[in-house]
Design an enzyme around this catalytic site. Structure first.
Site, PDB file in Angstrom:
ATOM      1  N   ASP A 111       0.813  -1.214   0.000  1.00 21.37           N
ATOM      2  CA  ASP A 111       0.000   0.000   0.000  1.00 21.37           C
ATOM      3  C   ASP A 111       0.842   1.256   0.000  1.00 21.37           C
ATOM      4  OD1 ASP A 111       0.775  -0.619   2.713  1.00 21.37           O
ATOM      5  OD2 ASP A 111      -0.709   0.825   3.429  1.00 21.37           O
TER       6      ASP A 111
ATOM      7  N   ASP B 293      12.362  -1.254   3.334  1.00 23.80           N
ATOM      8  CA  ASP B 293      11.404  -0.151   3.465  1.00 23.80           C
ATOM      9  C   ASP B 293      12.081   1.087   4.034  1.00 23.80           C
ATOM     10  OD1 ASP B 293       8.981   1.188   3.427  1.00 23.80           O
ATOM     11  OD2 ASP B 293       8.256   0.318   5.310  1.00 23.80           O
TER      12      ASP B 293
ATOM     13  N   GLU C 205       0.256  -1.506   5.513  1.00 19.30           N
ATOM     14  CA  GLU C 205       1.320  -1.093   6.429  1.00 19.30           C
ATOM     15  C   GLU C 205       1.185   0.379   6.802  1.00 19.30           C
ATOM     16  OE1 GLU C 205       5.449   0.490   7.417  1.00 19.30           O
ATOM     17  OE2 GLU C 205       3.995   1.083   5.905  1.00 19.30           O
ATOM     18  N   GLU C 206       0.785   1.199   5.823  1.00 23.67           N
ATOM     19  CA  GLU C 206       0.735   2.642   6.048  1.00 23.67           C
ATOM     20  C   GLU C 206      -0.320   3.059   7.074  1.00 23.67           C
ATOM     21  OE1 GLU C 206       2.839   4.676   5.179  1.00 23.67           O
ATOM     22  OE2 GLU C 206       3.818   4.011   3.346  1.00 23.67           O
TER      23      GLU C 206
ATOM     24  N   HIS D 192       5.503   9.954   1.259  1.00 26.95           N
ATOM     25  CA  HIS D 192       4.164  10.414   1.626  1.00 26.95           C
ATOM     26  C   HIS D 192       3.790  11.745   0.984  1.00 26.95           C
ATOM     27  CE1 HIS D 192       4.012   7.877   5.632  1.00 26.95           C
ATOM     28  NE2 HIS D 192       4.328   7.159   4.560  1.00 26.95           N
TER      29      HIS D 192
ATOM     30  N   ASP E  34       7.713   4.334  -1.607  1.00 27.12           N
ATOM     31  CA  ASP E  34       7.414   3.761  -0.286  1.00 27.12           C
ATOM     32  C   ASP E  34       6.121   2.954  -0.413  1.00 27.12           C
ATOM     33  OD1 ASP E  34       7.085   3.237   2.430  1.00 27.12           O
ATOM     34  OD2 ASP E  34       6.386   5.248   2.906  1.00 27.12           O
TER      35      ASP E  34
END
Length: 422
Positions: free
Chosen positions: A93, A210, A187-188, A392, A153
């Protein structure tokens, strides 16, 4: 002692994989209660299953939750001493707060330095806020067009792991133990391991790809909790509200404004803890706030929560009649606690970085990875750099050269585990 180096053609394959993956929208949703929080994450999962099978991972599957798991079998001779099974993990994700829909990647070969123009938005990635750009002069740089995030990411990590698998298939003489591949949804939003079956994954140790900067190996995360505050007020007609109305929006705004200014994400760095308001929803009658609470020790974490409790008490006194409810939920804990009990998983990664001629950098993550929870679930999982920068945001970028180094270091990690088992 081998030193691994991807050829130009292998780097182009890595780039092709990455560009393909970032154009699959996998944005998660932190307001959803289902799992995965968005079905579109499974679109990438299905693609990866097919690619893994094409690379010889015949057992590759996506389960009902969207987890992808696969095996690269050991090719060690029978007389070779046993080698632990190593897992390689990345997440599907992308960050829920910035669009990942219709990503238009920009590839800049032979980067000359300075600010990076973003053609879709007219914005730039400023070198003043991204000093690592100057470390990547001459590299191939990938960004979005500035209207979305890039998705490095953690699609950089996914592309790197697939490239490791492909490299092993193309170099059958390179000896390695059994490898387990895992790709996780959500995960986010802090739910990446919610349905992860450690026993089924069956790795002895693992690494998430990551991380960020070249050479980083991370074995320490924040301790993390989430907090929610519900304010119940009393709504009446504003023309006749004197002495009657209790405005939940005002109460909630007062709470946010009362947060210590020196303990916010935008005013802290290094090992400093913070309180972070991440959601505000409501009206005069009812308002809801969401917070992230972060600190590197549980003691500091509870101190931040006590501050929030004090703010709630003060707001209750300042707004008679308002009902204010605070709920705190554990998210994850600093993975350095379990990893320190069996440090080979960390030390071998640091050794692998050195063997590749890179200066290792061991530093704490001002965030979290799936490895934090997995380490407490019995699968020790430090984090290896994947190269993503300014994640992000629409300023996200990554160096293909650093991604290639991440592949090479991962191959070296597998090699170190074989060497240490002799």
């Amino acid at each position: 002692m081998p030193v691994f180096s991807l050829s130009t053609s292998e780097q182009e394959v890595l780039l092709g994989r990455f560009l393909r993956y970032v154009q699959v929208d996998t944005q998660s949703d932190d307001n959803a209660e289902c799992f995965p929080t968005t079905e579109k994450q499974k679109n990438l999962a299905r693609l990866l299953v097919e690619e893994l099978k094409a690379l010889g991972c015949d057992d590759a599957i996506m389960d009902q939750w969207g987890y992808v798991m696969a095996t690269v079998p050991s090719n060690l001779p029978k007389e070779h001493p046993a080698v632990p099974t190593i897992g390689l993990i990345a997440h599907l994700d992308t960050y829920p707060g910035t669009s990942g829909f219709e990503v238009k990647p920009q590839v800049i070969k032979g980067f000359k330095g300075g600010d990076v123009p973003l053609p879709g938005s007219g914005d730039v990635i400023p070198v003043t806020q991204n000093p690592n750009l100057q470390r990547c002069v001459g590299h191939t740089i990938i960004t979005s067009d500035g209207t979305t995030l890039l998705g490095a990411d953690d699609k950089a990590g996914i592309a790197e792991i697939l490239t490791v698998v492909g490299w092993l298939k193309d170099h059958p003489d390179y000896l390695h133990g059994k490898i387990r591949i895992g790709f996780t949804p959500d995960e986010e939003v802090g739910r990446g391991t919610e349905h992860f079956d450690v026993a089924t994954f069956a790795a002895d140790y693992a690494y998430t790809l990551d991380g960020s900067d070249l050479g980083e190996i991370e074995d320490e995360t924040f301790c993390a909790d989430s907090a929610s505050i519900t304010v119940t007020g009393h709504d009446v007609h504003p023309g006749y509200a004197k002495g009657k109305m209790i405005n939940a929006v005002r109460v909630a705004s007062h709470i946010v404004e009362s947060l210590p200014k020196d303990r916010l994400p935008e005013t802290t760095e290094g090992r400093e803890p913070y309180l972070h308001p991440v959601g505000f929803n409501g009206d005069v009658g009812k308002a809801e706030l969401k917070f992230l609470v972060r600190a590197f020790t549980e003691e500091e974490l509870h101190e931040r929560e006590d501050v929030l409790k004090g703010i709630v008490k003060e707001a209750t006194d300042a707004f008679p009649g308002a009902k204010i409810e605070l709920t705190i939920k554990e998210s994850y804990r600093n993975m350095s606690y379990p990893i320190s009990q069996d440090p080979n998983v960390l030390n071998y990664a640091l050794e692998a970085v050195k063997k590749q001629g890179i200066e290792p950098s061991r530093r704490p993550i001002r965030g979290g990875t799936d490895g934090a929870r997995l380490s407490f679930m019995g699968l020790l999982t430090p984090n290896v750099f994947a190269g993503s920068q300014t994640y992000h945001s629409t300023h996200e970028w990554v160096s293909l050269d650093w991604m290639s180094k991440a592949v090479e270091v991962t191959l070296q990690i597998l090699n170190v585990w074989v060497e240490k088992s002799k």
